[in-house]
Design a protein around this motif. Structure first.
Motif, PDB file in Angstrom:
ATOM      1  N   ASP A 220      -9.058  -1.348  -3.387  1.00 64.69           N
ATOM      2  CA  ASP A 220     -10.114  -0.960  -2.765  1.00 64.69           C
ATOM      3  C   ASP A 220      -9.125  -0.986  -1.412  1.00 64.69           C
ATOM      4  O   ASP A 220      -9.468  -0.330  -0.295  1.00 64.69           O
ATOM      5  N   ALA A 221      -8.078  -1.615  -1.033  1.00 62.52           N
ATOM      6  CA  ALA A 221      -7.395  -1.154   0.704  1.00 62.52           C
ATOM      7  C   ALA A 221      -7.220  -0.028   0.827  1.00 62.52           C
ATOM      8  O   ALA A 221      -7.283   0.569   1.422  1.00 62.52           O
ATOM      9  N   HIS A 257       8.977   7.320  -6.978  1.00 65.03           N
ATOM     10  CA  HIS A 257       8.433   6.467  -7.556  1.00 65.03           C
ATOM     11  C   HIS A 257       7.947   5.182  -6.727  1.00 65.03           C
ATOM     12  O   HIS A 257       8.478   5.509  -5.395  1.00 65.03           O
ATOM     13  N   PHE A 258       7.267   4.146  -6.917  1.00 66.27           N
ATOM     14  CA  PHE A 258       6.680   3.786  -5.744  1.00 66.27           C
ATOM     15  C   PHE A 258       6.190   1.947  -5.431  1.00 66.27           C
ATOM     16  O   PHE A 258       6.356   1.819  -7.349  1.00 66.27           O
ATOM     17  N   HIS A 259       6.137   1.652  -5.056  1.00 64.43           N
ATOM     18  CA  HIS A 259       5.963   0.028  -5.320  1.00 64.43           C
ATOM     19  C   HIS A 259       7.628  -0.676  -6.140  1.00 64.43           C
ATOM     20  O   HIS A 259       6.904  -1.258  -6.612  1.00 64.43           O
ATOM     21  N   PRO A 281      -0.066  -4.437  -4.814  1.00 59.88           N
ATOM     22  CA  PRO A 281      -0.491  -4.435  -3.202  1.00 59.88           C
ATOM     23  C   PRO A 281      -0.742  -5.876  -3.022  1.00 59.88           C
ATOM     24  O   PRO A 281      -1.318  -6.508  -4.435  1.00 59.88           O
ATOM     25  N   ASP A 282      -0.820  -6.561  -1.780  1.00 58.15           N
ATOM     26  CA  ASP A 282      -1.768  -8.148  -1.629  1.00 58.15           C
ATOM     27  C   ASP A 282      -2.484  -7.648  -1.037  1.00 58.15           C
ATOM     28  O   ASP A 282      -3.538  -8.906  -0.776  1.00 58.15           O
ATOM     29  N   GLY A 283      -4.238  -6.604  -1.075  1.00 59.40           N
ATOM     30  CA  GLY A 283      -5.392  -6.654  -1.339  1.00 59.40           C
ATOM     31  C   GLY A 283      -5.163  -6.275   0.655  1.00 59.40           C
ATOM     32  O   GLY A 283      -6.912  -5.763   0.601  1.00 59.40           O
ATOM     33  N   VAL A 287       2.317  -5.048   0.903  1.00 60.77           N
ATOM     34  CA  VAL A 287       2.426  -5.276  -0.714  1.00 60.77           C
ATOM     35  C   VAL A 287       3.457  -6.588  -0.601  1.00 60.77           C
ATOM     36  O   VAL A 287       4.225  -7.344   0.762  1.00 60.77           O
ATOM     37  N   ALA A 288       3.694  -7.201  -2.171  1.00 58.29           N
ATOM     38  CA  ALA A 288       4.370  -8.762  -2.162  1.00 58.29           C
ATOM     39  C   ALA A 288       5.148  -8.122  -3.112  1.00 58.29           C
ATOM     40  O   ALA A 288       4.667  -7.161  -4.146  1.00 58.29           O
ATOM     41  N   ASP A 289       6.532  -8.977  -3.593  1.00 61.11           N
ATOM     42  CA  ASP A 289       7.427  -8.743  -4.371  1.00 61.11           C
ATOM     43  C   ASP A 289       6.384  -9.441  -5.671  1.00 61.11           C
ATOM     44  O   ASP A 289       6.310 -10.547  -5.293  1.00 61.11           O
ATOM     45  N   THR A 290       7.605  -8.557  -6.595  1.00 62.89           N
ATOM     46  CA  THR A 290       6.713  -9.656  -7.886  1.00 62.89           C
ATOM     47  C   THR A 290       8.197  -9.714  -8.851  1.00 62.89           C
ATOM     48  O   THR A 290       9.461 -10.008  -7.794  1.00 62.89           O
TER      49      THR A 290
END
Ligand SMILES: Cc1cc2nc3c(=O)[nH]c(=O)nc-3n(C[C@H](O)[C@H](O)[C@H](O)COP(=O)(O)OP(=O)(O)OC[C@H]3O[C@@H](n4cnc5c(N)ncnc54)[C@H](O)[C@@H]3O)c2cc1C
Length: 444
Positions: A220-221, A257-259, A281-283, A287-290
């Protein structure tokens, strides 16, 4: 000091607002135009009209060009302060910003600024560049990354039509590059590309652009960000078109490549791969790491993570930000007090972001400050700017005047004409100064 667009626009605006002002533009290189000549990609000839208008500023003869003079070494800050009421720093940014990634200093891991300076044939950079890797990574999602990708992806015969000198042409002719992997830490909805520059990538002949579906799962963001920003809308639309209408074949492939965030440059002695970490995505638009890691086998890594300014000996500098500390162009000295008579404009004033056009608005702001302060900067009666040339001559500095630059310009155009193109750049400082000083005719 600095004959890039920022310095030249400021000199022009100042002269128009203070008719009769005596202005010298002191430039470290034998040529004017700064990053327009040594940053803008050779396949971007539309910049030519800007060069023409900057050329006019100096060609009218009211502003003196003193090229091949480095402030800080050929002449000191104190020597300039003795001679001028106002000193304007417009020294731009030339080096790569620091990149703190494990393995980032391995041979084969390059800064975009160094690569750009090489292909644009900056006279102070080495003339060799290794292009033997078949698969390369480019880090970054801005316009400099796009330049690097496009130049790597172009057929050598296309680049041969630009103003690149012979050694650069030969290196691209021998280039082994086939796959170019571009990595953005964030998603497509956060890419910093300009729409025009991105579309240009799709127009490079013989190139296939590949994108991964999972990178386009927007939240959504992301949708809100795209909805609120016309530039982003165009950027994402271009990539969506590439995704749906995949071109088959192609001699060279660009993988967007993204993310993926660079975790480590792999290699023992030289680059053999790049390990990247998946982000999500962190909303909140970030972004946050996985935990997901992936290694790409690449033989070279180019990081386009930003430029950084350099200090000029004897003048204030903020080493953390890479800029001259200033308030609306008025330079701040120790204790953040305004240093009388000292000003800054362009990339060294506000950091290495923005196109050439923004250096003009920047110059307007700085010059407004100069004009306002002028009455208080009462001209000392013994100012003698003309004595600068005597000082430089006594030091054996081969100053390139405007006529000297015109000689270089004519030699480059003549060499280009002999090769069926508009211009072929002279590649070394020696060759440039020899031509400027009439010491030797240029070989065609
Ligand atoms: C790779 C790349 C591609 C770009 N492509 C585009 C594009 O396609 N279109 C666009 O609009 N913009 C483009 N830009 C942005 C544009 O180049 C900048 O906005 C602009 O050049 C900044 O101007 P400036 O005068 O502040 O700095 P610069 O252009 O860097 O000029 C600074 C000048 O100061 C001189 N100097 C430095 N130190 C000294 C010293 N000690 N003594 C004397 N002289 C000194 C330098 O030699 C240089 O000539 C690009 C930038 C980069 C890096």
């Amino acid at each position: 000091m600095g004959a890039g667009p920022a310095g030249l626009y400021a000199a022009d605006i100042l002269l128009s607002q203070v008719p009769g002002a005596r202005i010298d533009v002191i430039e470290a290189l034998p040529s004017p135009f700064g990053l327009i000549r040594y940053g803008v990609a050779p396949d971007h000839p539309r910049i030519r009209s800007i060069v023409d208008s900057l050329h006019q500023i100096l060609d009218r003869g009211a502003i003196r060009f003193l090229g091949n003079v480095t402030v800080g070494s050929d002449v000191t800050a104190a020597e300039l302060k003795q001679r001028y009421d106002v000193i304007l720093l417009a020294t731009g940014a030339l080096q790569d910003a620091a990149w703190d990634v494990e393995g980032g200093d391995l041979p084969g891991s390059f800064g975009a600024a160094d690569f750009v300076a090489w292909y644009d044939s900056h006279p102070d950079y080495p003339q060799i560049w290794p292009l033997e890797a078949q698969s390369v990574a480019v880090i970054g999602n801005g316009n400099v990354a796009l330049d690097v990708v496009r130049v790597l992806a172009r057929r050598p015969e296309e680049l041969a039509l630009t103003d690149i000198p012979e050694h650069v042409r030969l290196a691209f002719e021998a280039s082994a590059v086939r796959d170019i992997h571009v990595f953005g830490r964030r998603g497509p909805a956060q890419a910093k590309f300009s729409p025009l520059e991105l579309r240009e990538l799709g127009q490079v002949p013989g190139v296939q652009i590949l994108l991964e579906d999972r990178d386009f799962e927007l939240d959504d963001a992301d949708h809100a960000a795209i909805g609120a920003n016309g530039r982003l809308r165009q950027v994402v639309k271009t990539m969506e078109q590439w995704r749906s209408g995949r071109r088959e074949g192609g001699e060279r492939r660009i993988h967007l490549h993204f993310h993926w965030r660079p975790e480590r440059v792999e290699g023992d002695g030289s680059v053999t791969g790049l390990t990247v970490r998946r982000t999500a995505p962190d909303g909140r638009g970030g972004v946050a790491d996985t935990d997901e890691l992936r290694t790409f086998a690449v033989g070279a890594v180019y990081r386009a993570v930003g430029y950084f300014g350099s200090p000029v000996e004897g003048f204030p500098f903020d080493a953390d930000a890479g800029v001259v500390p200033n308030r609306a162009g008025r330079v701040l000295g120790p204790g953040r007090d305004v240093a009388p008579g000292l000003y800054a404009t362009g990339w060294i004033k506000r950091g290495p972001v923005g196109l050439i056009g923004s250096t003009k608005s920047d110059a307007l702001e700085t010059v407004a400050g100069i004009v306002e302060d002028l009455p208080a900067l009462a001209a000392a009666p013994d100012r003698a700017p003309e004595s600068l040339e005597e000082l430089l001559s006594a030091r054996g500095v081969p100053v390139v005047t405007w006529d000297g630059w015109l000689a270089i310009d004519a030699a480059e155009v003549a060499r280009g004409a002999a090769q069926g193109r508009q211009r072929a750049k002279l590649a070394t400082r020696q060759e440039m100064t020899d031509v400027a000083l009439g010491r030797s005719p240029v070989s065609l």
